[in-house]
Design an enzyme around this catalytic site. Structure first.
Site, short mmCIF file in Angstrom:
data_model
loop_
_atom_site.label_atom_id
_atom_site.label_comp_id
_atom_site.label_asym_id
_atom_site.label_seq_id
_atom_site.Cartn_x
_atom_site.Cartn_y
_atom_site.Cartn_z
N GLY A 97 0.46 -1.25 -0.26
CA GLY A 97 0.22 0.33 -0.09
C GLY A 97 0.64 0.97 0.14
N ARG A 158 1.01 -6.03 -4.77
CA ARG A 158 1.49 -6.80 -3.53
C ARG A 158 1.57 -7.84 -4.09
NH1 ARG A 158 -0.73 -4.48 0.75
NH2 ARG A 158 -1.54 -3.12 1.01
N ASP A 188 5.69 -4.97 6.70
CA ASP A 188 6.44 -6.45 7.14
C ASP A 188 6.97 -7.35 5.94
OD1 ASP A 188 3.66 -6.48 7.05
OD2 ASP A 188 3.84 -8.20 8.28
N ASP A 189 5.55 -7.39 5.01
CA ASP A 189 5.61 -8.51 4.02
C ASP A 189 6.85 -8.06 3.42
OD1 ASP A 189 3.77 -11.02 4.88
OD2 ASP A 189 1.74 -9.14 4.40
N LYS A 219 8.77 1.04 5.46
CA LYS A 219 7.00 1.99 4.91
C LYS A 219 6.19 1.11 5.26
CE LYS A 219 4.73 0.28 2.66
NZ LYS A 219 4.05 -0.86 1.76
N THR A 220 5.07 1.33 6.00
CA THR A 220 3.46 1.46 5.74
C THR A 220 2.79 2.11 6.86
OG1 THR A 220 2.16 -0.34 6.40
CG2 THR A 220 3.63 -0.59 7.78
N ILE A 221 1.94 2.92 6.43
CA ILE A 221 0.65 4.10 7.03
C ILE A 221 0.15 2.89 8.85
CG2 ILE A 221 -0.09 4.83 5.58
CD1 ILE A 221 -2.76 4.13 6.02
N ASP A 222 0.80 1.76 8.27
CA ASP A 222 0.12 1.13 10.01
C ASP A 222 0.67 0.46 11.09
OD1 ASP A 222 -1.77 0.28 7.64
OD2 ASP A 222 -1.21 -1.95 7.82
N LYS A 260 -26.92 14.53 17.56
CA LYS A 260 -28.05 13.76 17.43
C LYS A 260 -27.11 13.20 16.83
CE LYS A 260 -29.40 16.02 12.88
NZ LYS A 260 -30.33 16.59 12.23
N TYR A 261 -25.99 12.11 16.44
CA TYR A 261 -25.64 11.38 15.69
C TYR A 261 -24.58 10.89 16.99
CZ TYR A 261 -27.77 12.79 11.92
OH TYR A 261 -29.34 12.96 10.83
N GLY A 269 -5.09 0.02 8.99
CA GLY A 269 -4.05 -0.58 9.95
C GLY A 269 -4.62 -1.84 9.74
P1 FBP Z 1 1.47 -1.60 3.62
O1 FBP Z 1 1.09 -2.81 4.48
O2 FBP Z 1 1.45 -2.71 2.45
O3 FBP Z 1 1.45 -0.88 3.97
O4 FBP Z 1 -0.70 -1.90 3.20
C1 FBP Z 1 -1.22 -1.42 4.87
C2 FBP Z 1 -2.62 -0.81 4.03
O5 FBP Z 1 -3.10 0.56 4.18
C3 FBP Z 1 -3.33 -1.59 5.16
O6 FBP Z 1 -4.15 -0.79 6.45
C4 FBP Z 1 -5.30 -1.69 4.40
O7 FBP Z 1 -5.47 -2.92 5.43
C5 FBP Z 1 -4.10 -2.18 3.19
O8 FBP Z 1 -2.98 -1.46 2.99
C6 FBP Z 1 -5.23 -1.49 2.28
O9 FBP Z 1 -5.06 -2.71 1.04
P2 FBP Z 1 -5.22 -2.57 0.04
O10 FBP Z 1 -5.02 -1.31 -1.04
O11 FBP Z 1 -4.52 -3.76 -1.75
O12 FBP Z 1 -6.56 -2.55 -0.58
#
Ligand code: FBP
Length: 568
Positions: A97, A158, A188-189, A219-222, A260-261, A269
């Protein structure tokens, strides 16, 4: 044409006033790289730190060349690198991602390689490496992509490189383009893939018997690629969480205005709850679910729903028929009974790939249900169709459930509504669901992500010039100037069950219950549930008082005295 129309047309193709201005933002570099105007490569030497995991013996057997060469010892920058290295041909690819700052990694590598070496971009991620889709990156490219968000300069995918045929294709690409090194920018992957590639390309790729170096960049926003004090956070996390925090802050402001919501917000993540925790720390909503805590407490779905409904009822009794709930994207996999069911489901799917694929969609639940143990089959049957469909959807190439497609936020709303009615039928409960994910991955990098990634690129390039392979670049000491270092990838590997098989993986770093960030959240959440203590952090700033902030969770967990980063 009017002058205004001409001006507007000139802003097309990534030339908005904002994009043009952020390209000019100066980027600080760690002292080791010298001046920020013309950063120089650094050399590396061993530290006293040796990494090991519970599966180190298995890793040594599977990655003999990498482990023998690195000894799993962490490297640190040690003075200027050799300026005589010339003629290296390096390829860089994005994997997985997108995350803000990827373009600056490319810029950092290009700057440190200098005119004497060549940098190639791999188009569309690992798949592009298999196909040999490479192009040369120029200085003009660097000037254009610097400080811009997204991965669109190269693209990403991916694809997991795992079969003999794929490894042969990578070798072919290396030979065709006469590559000396590959930089894999990923999570990580993807860094696991980098470790495997480093071992596979260690020797015997070129005619003279030499290999191709492989370096990873975290890298990863997670935020789930962390290695204690060696890697405080992956890049992209800060930008994504600041974007989500702005949006959640705005929603919070709306709830206490319209009165009200409820808003149930699922945050991206895939597995870990770092994103949800950070956004909670930034905005202080009434309820935040942390998956790791739910797993640690072995909390059932019914108990989670009861907890949520109690807060809704208690707030209502105080006249607050509104609020915000944050739920991490991966929640469903951490609820014990769901986790057990998904694990069995994954095995069933892995063992019946062809049969399952041939079935009509409406026949799939019954096919799987009849192969699950009775408890798991009953649980699957009790879930709404919109959840079942997604649980049965295709896994990604790394075997992951595509949690971004599972509408957990809607499930929570539907179940909470029922429970609130049981607890007190007089309580009004009107809720909206949101999924904040893709909105946050490609924003222009915060100054933290911009500086961090540029320095990660300088580090990755320096490792290549220093002749290293099988390492992940990192910057330590983010509050005290920054130090370029390198983590041996094989030293991070463990064995995990994926696709019904044991595989070597870098384990995801989950939220730790005893971490300072989690402890602080726990100490405040009851007060946030009981009243309106929310804050609206506003947009991320590129000029202004919050420009130099670290993520709150990173600052707390690394024991920083203040919320400011300091690189340079
Ligand atoms: P990475 O682990 O490759 O950084 O991706 C994380 C992520 O943004 C997750 O938060 C999300 O579940 C996933 O990618 C969504 O994947 P896709 O872009 O294939 O829909």
């Amino acid at each position: 044409m009017s002058t205004l129309v001409e001006q507007l047309i000139q802003t097309e193709a990534h030339k908005s006033v904002f994009e043009s201005a952020v390209r000019q933002l100066p980027l600080p570099v760690c002292a080791a790289f010298g001046s920020s105007g013309s950063p120089q490569a650094v050399g590396f030497s061993n530290t006293a730190r040796v990494l090991s995991t519970r599966d180190s013996d298995g890793v040594r057997a599977q990655f003999p060349q990498s482990v023998a060469a690195s000894g799993n010892v962490v490297l640190t920058s040690a003075g200027p690198g050799s300026t005589r290295v010339q003629g290296k041909r390096v390829a860089v690819l994005f994997s997985g991602g997108p995350a803000a700052g990827g373009h600056n990694v490319v810029c950092g590598i290009k700057r440190v390689l200098g005119a004497g070496n060549t940098l190639f971009g791999v188009k569309a991620g690992p798949k592009g490496l298999l196909k040999g889709s490479l192009f040369e990156i120029t200085d003009a490219n660097v000037d254009f992509i610097i400080n811009t968000g997204g991965f669109d300069f190269l693209g990403s995918d991916r694809t997991k490189i795992k079969s003999d045929e794929q490894f042969a294709q990578v070798r072919e690409t290396c030979i065709k383009h006469n590559l000396d090194a590959i930089v894999v920018v990923g999570g990580d992957d993807s860094n696991t893939n980098a470790a495997v590639l480093a071992e596979s390309l260690f020797t015997g790729v070129k005619a003279d018997g030499s290999g191709v170096q492989v370096i990873g960049v975290p890298k990863t926003i997670d935020g789930d690629l962390q290695v204690g004090d060696l890697l405080a956070i992956s890049f992209g996390f800060d930008t994504a969480t600041r974007i989500y925090s702005e949006m959640v802050g705005n929603i919070l402001q709306d709830t206490s205005s319209s009165l009200k919501y409820w808003h149930f917000v699922k945050l991206m993540g895939r597995s870990a709850s770092h994103v949800a925790l950070e956004v909670a720390l930034q905005t202080k909503p009434a309820i935040t679910l942390i998956s790791e805590e739910i797993a640690a407490r072995k909390e059932s779905l019914a108990s989670i729903i009861d907890r949520v409904a109690q807060v809704i009822v208690e707030r209502s009794h105080k006249g607050m028929n509104y609020g915000v709930l944050l739920a991490p994207e991966g929640l469903i996999e951490f609820i014990p009974e769901m986790n057990a069911m998904i694990a069995e489901l994954n095995d069933v799917l892995a063992h019946h790939v062809a049969e399952f694929a041939a079935l009509a969609d409406d026949a799939k639940p019954a096919f799987v249900g009849s192969r699950l143990s009775p408890d798991n089959a009953n649980l699957l049957a009790s879930l709404p169709h919109y959840i079942v469909n997604m649980l049965l959807a295709e896994r990604d190439s790394h075997g992951n459930l595509q949690v971004s497609l599972i509408p957990t936020e809607q499930l929570l709303i539907d179940m909470a509504k029922q429970r609130v009615r049981e607890l007190d039928p007089a309580v009004p409960f009107a809720a909206h669901s949101h999924f904040l994910g893709y909105e946050g991955r490609c924003g222009a990098p915060t100054l933290f992500d911009a500086a961090y990634t540029y320095n990660l690129g300088l580090t990755a390039g320096s490792l290549i010039l220093d002749g290293r392979t099988g390492y992940m670049a990192t910057i330590t000491g983010l509050s005290s100037g920054g130090v370029p270092q390198a983590i041996p990838l094989a030293g991070l590997l463990n064995i995990e069950r994926r696709h019904g098989k044991d595989e070597f993986v870098i384990e995801k770093a989950l939220v730790k219950m005893d971490s300072p960030a989690m402890q602080y959240f726990v100490s405040r959440r009851e007060a946030w549930a009981a009243g309106d203590l929310f804050t609206s952090p506003g947009p991320r700033q590129f000029w202004g008082p919050t420009t130099h902030q670290l993520p709150i969770s990173v600052a707390l967990n690394s024991g920083a005295d203040a919320l400011m980063f300091n690189i340079g």
